[in-house]
Write a protein that holds these residues in place. Structure first.
Motif, PDB file in Angstrom:
ATOM      1  N   GLY A 165       0.807  -1.216   0.000  1.00  0.00           N
ATOM      2  CA  GLY A 165       0.000   0.000   0.000  1.00  0.00           C
ATOM      3  C   GLY A 165       0.844   1.272   0.000  1.00  0.00           C
ATOM      4  N   MET A 166       2.142   1.139   0.284  1.00  0.00           N
ATOM      5  CA  MET A 166       2.997   2.326   0.303  1.00  0.00           C
ATOM      6  C   MET A 166       3.454   2.658  -1.114  1.00  0.00           C
ATOM      7  SD  MET A 166       5.498   1.605   3.492  1.00  0.00           S
ATOM      8  CE  MET A 166       4.908   1.241   5.136  1.00  0.00           C
ATOM      9  N   LYS A 167       3.552   3.952  -1.393  1.00  0.00           N
ATOM     10  CA  LYS A 167       3.972   4.400  -2.720  1.00  0.00           C
ATOM     11  C   LYS A 167       5.375   5.006  -2.657  1.00  0.00           C
ATOM     12  CE  LYS A 167       0.150   3.717  -5.199  1.00  0.00           C
ATOM     13  NZ  LYS A 167      -0.452   2.760  -4.266  1.00  0.00           N
ATOM     14  N   CYS A 168       6.039   4.990  -3.812  1.00  0.00           N
ATOM     15  CA  CYS A 168       7.380   5.564  -3.918  1.00  0.00           C
ATOM     16  C   CYS A 168       7.384   6.988  -3.362  1.00  0.00           C
ATOM     17  CB  CYS A 168       7.806   5.570  -5.376  1.00  0.00           C
ATOM     18  SG  CYS A 168       9.350   6.429  -5.692  1.00  0.00           S
ATOM     19  N   PRO A 169       8.342   7.410  -2.546  1.00  0.00           N
ATOM     20  CA  PRO A 169       9.558   6.702  -2.138  1.00  0.00           C
ATOM     21  C   PRO A 169       9.450   5.998  -0.790  1.00  0.00           C
ATOM     22  CG  PRO A 169       9.736   8.990  -1.504  1.00  0.00           C
ATOM     23  CD  PRO A 169       8.360   8.808  -2.056  1.00  0.00           C
ATOM     24  N   ARG A 170       8.210   5.849  -0.263  1.00  0.00           N
ATOM     25  CA  ARG A 170       8.048   5.334   1.100  1.00  0.00           C
ATOM     26  C   ARG A 170       8.725   3.973   1.364  1.00  0.00           C
ATOM     27  NH1 ARG A 170       7.394   7.316   5.572  1.00  0.00           N
ATOM     28  NH2 ARG A 170       6.651   8.994   4.295  1.00  0.00           N
ATOM     29  N   ILE A 196      11.334   2.594   0.108  1.00  0.00           N
ATOM     30  CA  ILE A 196      12.790   2.754   0.188  1.00  0.00           C
ATOM     31  C   ILE A 196      13.179   3.543   1.442  1.00  0.00           C
ATOM     32  CG2 ILE A 196      14.766   3.806  -1.017  1.00  0.00           C
ATOM     33  CD1 ILE A 196      13.825   1.231  -2.311  1.00  0.00           C
ATOM     34  N   ILE A 197      12.339   4.503   1.824  1.00  0.00           N
ATOM     35  CA  ILE A 197      12.586   5.250   3.072  1.00  0.00           C
ATOM     36  C   ILE A 197      12.544   4.286   4.260  1.00  0.00           C
ATOM     37  CG2 ILE A 197      11.646   7.002   4.634  1.00  0.00           C
ATOM     38  CD1 ILE A 197      10.626   8.528   2.202  1.00  0.00           C
ATOM     39  N   ALA A 220      15.705   2.335   4.348  1.00  0.00           N
ATOM     40  CA  ALA A 220      16.814   3.149   4.847  1.00  0.00           C
ATOM     41  C   ALA A 220      16.727   3.319   6.362  1.00  0.00           C
ATOM     42  CB  ALA A 220      16.806   4.511   4.157  1.00  0.00           C
ATOM     43  N   LYS A 221      15.491   3.480   6.876  1.00  0.00           N
ATOM     44  CA  LYS A 221      15.320   3.602   8.331  1.00  0.00           C
ATOM     45  C   LYS A 221      15.719   2.303   9.016  1.00  0.00           C
ATOM     46  CE  LYS A 221      11.591   6.992   8.488  1.00  0.00           C
ATOM     47  NZ  LYS A 221      10.139   7.117   8.687  1.00  0.00           N
ATOM     48  N   ARG A 251      19.382   2.069   9.280  1.00  0.00           N
ATOM     49  CA  ARG A 251      19.947   2.936  10.325  1.00  0.00           C
ATOM     50  C   ARG A 251      19.779   2.328  11.706  1.00  0.00           C
ATOM     51  NH1 ARG A 251      20.622   8.543   8.903  1.00  0.00           N
ATOM     52  NH2 ARG A 251      20.065   9.252  10.970  1.00  0.00           N
ATOM     53  N   ALA A 261      18.263  -1.123  -7.118  1.00  0.00           N
ATOM     54  CA  ALA A 261      19.131   0.069  -7.134  1.00  0.00           C
ATOM     55  C   ALA A 261      19.594   0.417  -5.727  1.00  0.00           C
ATOM     56  CB  ALA A 261      18.383   1.250  -7.753  1.00  0.00           C
ATOM     57  N   TRP A 262      18.693   0.255  -4.749  1.00  0.00           N
ATOM     58  CA  TRP A 262      19.048   0.580  -3.359  1.00  0.00           C
ATOM     59  C   TRP A 262      20.175  -0.338  -2.883  1.00  0.00           C
ATOM     60  CZ3 TRP A 262      18.880  -1.766   1.539  1.00  0.00           C
ATOM     61  CH2 TRP A 262      19.073  -0.880   2.612  1.00  0.00           C
ATOM     62  N   THR A 289      23.497   0.494  -4.714  1.00  0.00           N
ATOM     63  CA  THR A 289      24.114   1.768  -4.338  1.00  0.00           C
ATOM     64  C   THR A 289      24.595   1.764  -2.900  1.00  0.00           C
ATOM     65  OG1 THR A 289      22.444   2.729  -5.778  1.00  0.00           O
ATOM     66  CG2 THR A 289      23.775   4.260  -4.519  1.00  0.00           C
ATOM     67  N   THR A 290      23.860   1.119  -2.013  1.00  0.00           N
ATOM     68  CA  THR A 290      24.239   1.156  -0.605  1.00  0.00           C
ATOM     69  C   THR A 290      25.126  -0.023  -0.211  1.00  0.00           C
ATOM     70  OG1 THR A 290      22.190  -0.002  -0.035  1.00  0.00           O
ATOM     71  CG2 THR A 290      22.157   2.403   0.111  1.00  0.00           C
TER      72      THR A 290
END
Lengths: 75, 197
Positions: A11-16, A18-19, A22-23, A26, A49-50, A53-54
């Protein structure tokens, strides 16, 4: 023992989605495995890509209808 | 010349030694090395442009980039802080014309107008309904995420004096930095991407 976490990004849409990844990165140490499921159209290419890149390892990526499932090990 | 052989005295005085040349090249390489950073200049105070800026900022932060956002001109007006419902008016440094500007400009990031089809707020209201229905993020949430992922905010000093505001009138005054164009360019020149939105 390595930690396992599950992220439900349905149900989440870009960029959620990936956020949220990232959280999770962390908040968790290297070696943690993340299982994430999302139905956003962009997620399949975004998660690749995530990881590239990371520098995190994409262990598995599969599609089940609209749902994209990814397993990632944090490096 | 075989290894261990000394170069002729004349040649050594004219040409730099291999060590000096390597050191020079290393310095050059160091200066050219780019940092993992993205710079975004938020010039526009339009809601849709800010939405794009914060979406890109969050994406870049998620990819492990350092993100520097520089709010200038109308962009600076969009990050005005509200205190107890009212907008801060600039600690008495502003004169009547600046206060009038402040009164006419939108207050707070979510009050920014659309760049197209705003239609006195009707267009934005309808877009908000569709976005909620499609479960798209709203602007304050994207801003909160960017904060959590460690975005750096820079506020244009000249814009602040133009509008008669002090840094405390803007959001995140405690961690944002007021600076001029050189400070921000110094940051963005070392980075990989610079965007003007």
């Amino acid at each position: 023992m390595s930690n396992k976490i599950h992220i439900d990004a349905r149900g989440m849409k870009c960029p959620r989605p990936i956020i949220e990844l990232a959280k999770a990165k962390r908040r968790n140490v290297a070696g943690t495995t993340i299982h994430i499921e999302a139905d956003d159209l962009a997620f399949e290419s975004d998660v690749k890509a995530w990881c590239e890149t990371t520098g995190n390892r994409l262990d598995a990526l599969s599609r089940n209808g609209d749902l994209v499932l990814a397993d990632i090990t944090l490096q | 010349m075989r290894p261990g052989e000394q170069p002729a005295a004349g040649a050594a005085s004219r040409e730099p030694t291999l060590e000096a040349r390597v050191a020079g090249l290393e310095r050059e390489l160091q200066a050219q090395r780019r940092e993992d950073s993205v710079s975004i200049i938020c010039f526009s105070g339009d809601w849709d442009r800010l939405y794009a800026a914060f979406t890109i900022a969050n994406g870049a932060l998620a990819l492990g980039q350092e993100v520097n956002m520089f709010f200038t001109f109308w962009g600076a007006t969009a990050v005005r802080r509200k205190v107890d419902g009212a907008v801060r008016r600039g600690d008495g440094r502003s004169d009547w014309r600046q206060r009038m500007l402040g009164w006419m400009l939108p207050s707070g990031i979510d009050r920014a107008p659309l760049s197209k089809l705003h239609l006195c707020g009707l267009g934005k209201w309808m877009m908000g309904l569709v976005m909620r229905q499609k479960n798209l993020d709203n602007l304050p949430d994207l801003m909160a995420d960017a904060r959590e992922l460690g975005v750096n905010f820079y506020y244009c000093d000249s814009s602040l004096s133009l509008f008669g505001w002090c840094p405390e009138d803007l959001m995140d005054a405690d961690r944002a930095k007021c600076c001029g164009v050189s400070t921000f360019l110094g940051k963005s020149l070392k980075g990989r991407i610079a965007l003007f939105i």
